[in-house]
Design a protein around this motif. Structure first.
Motif, mmCIF file in Angstrom:
data_model
loop_
_atom_site.group_PDB
_atom_site.id
_atom_site.type_symbol
_atom_site.label_atom_id
_atom_site.label_comp_id
_atom_site.label_asym_id
_atom_site.label_seq_id
_atom_site.Cartn_x
_atom_site.Cartn_y
_atom_site.Cartn_z
ATOM 1 N N LEU A 24 0.054 -7.613 1.277
ATOM 2 C CA LEU A 24 -1.399 -7.479 1.357
ATOM 3 C C LEU A 24 -1.964 -8.269 2.539
ATOM 4 O O LEU A 24 -2.809 -7.765 3.288
ATOM 5 N N LEU A 77 0.821 -1.213 0.000
ATOM 6 C CA LEU A 77 0.000 0.000 0.000
ATOM 7 C C LEU A 77 0.851 1.258 0.000
ATOM 8 O O LEU A 77 0.438 2.302 -0.495
ATOM 9 N N GLU A 133 -0.954 -6.503 5.765
ATOM 10 C CA GLU A 133 -1.765 -5.291 5.970
ATOM 11 C C GLU A 133 -3.184 -5.634 6.402
ATOM 12 O O GLU A 133 -3.820 -4.897 7.166
ATOM 13 N N ALA A 134 -3.672 -6.787 5.931
ATOM 14 C CA ALA A 134 -5.032 -7.205 6.280
ATOM 15 C C ALA A 134 -5.160 -7.522 7.771
ATOM 16 O O ALA A 134 -6.268 -7.484 8.317
ATOM 17 N N VAL A 141 -8.526 -4.025 2.666
ATOM 18 C CA VAL A 141 -7.217 -3.941 2.016
ATOM 19 C C VAL A 141 -7.324 -4.184 0.514
ATOM 20 O O VAL A 141 -6.708 -3.473 -0.293
#
Length: 237
Positions: free
Chosen positions: A216, A194, A219-220, A228
């Motif tokens: 990813l 991101l 980040e989730a 996300v």
């Protein structure tokens, strides 16, 4: 819009840590597509330490977006791809036992081998992509193999961008321009996140697809998987 393919290897890693089927890999793939991702990527390795070969078979009937199988084209991998017939196969020069991918193909040294493998996949209606570093010589070599696309290996970009060196993108821009001139489609992947995806996408002409997994899924843990996926989709517009 650049397509987002979500690599679900880390979901398999979490499942395998306890045995059983939690989290359920197939259900996660269904949900990721429902959340808006345009593809599912898996990267089975010979030791099956995360994605298992059976996972590829189980996923094939439920992936209705784009199924992308990555890996080193050894015999078992080739057989698996020909059995599952994904929309795309991405050839990656993994060493056996490697923790993660660490380099693109030497497309000159491996040209005849790659050409043979790519022809076999294309005869079976499978689009091919080759993992390459942003080096002109390697992109020219990729073209000679007959591949449909290249996937730009972006670890160096991610590391340097994180250090504030935005000029690192220049090599990738040059590589993308050459690929476009050679009529090669352009994918990208490895350590995109991101934090850096918007900058990368805005600077790479005709970027067709990114494959993102480790960042990813990490980040989730903070934002939730649905959020996300849609955060990436917004940055890729």
């Amino acid at each position: 819009m650049t397509k987002l393919s979500v690599n679900i290897n880390k979901i398999a890693t979490l499942r395998n840590a306890r045995g059983g089927n939690v989290p359920n890999l197939v259900q996660v793939a269904k949900d990721i597509q429902k959340f808006g991702a345009q593809g599912i990527t898996i990267h089975p390795r010979p030791d099956e330490r995360h994605i298992r070969y059976q996972d590829a078979r189980d996923l094939k009937p439920i992936v209705y977006t784009e199924f992308n199988i990555e890996g080193n084209p050894q015999h078992n991998f080739i057989d698996l791809v020909l059995e599952c017939k994904p929309e795309q196969v991405t050839l990656v020069p993994d060493a056996i036992g490697a923790i993660t991918s660490s380099a693109g193909w030497d497309t000159k040294k491996n040209q005849s081998y790659l050409t043979e493998v790519i022809q076999e996949f294309q005869r079976n209606g499978i689009r091919t992509s080759i993992f390459v570093d942003p080096i002109s010589e390697m992109i020219e070599g990729a073209k000679k193999t007959g591949t449909d696309r290249i996937e730009l290996y972006t670890e160096e970009f991610a590391q340097q961008y994180g250090l504030g060196n935005h000029r690192v993108i220049e090599a990738y821009i040059k590589a993308a321009i050459m690929a476009n001139e050679l009529n090669l489609g352009i994918n990208a992947g490895h350590d995109l996140s991101l934090d850096n995806i918007k900058f990368f996408k805005e600077n790479i002409p005709d970027l067709l697809e990114v494959s993102i997994g480790h960042a990813l899924i990490s980040e989730a843990l903070y934002f939730g998987l649905d959020n996300v996926v849609n955060m990436y989709l917004q940055k890729l517009k």
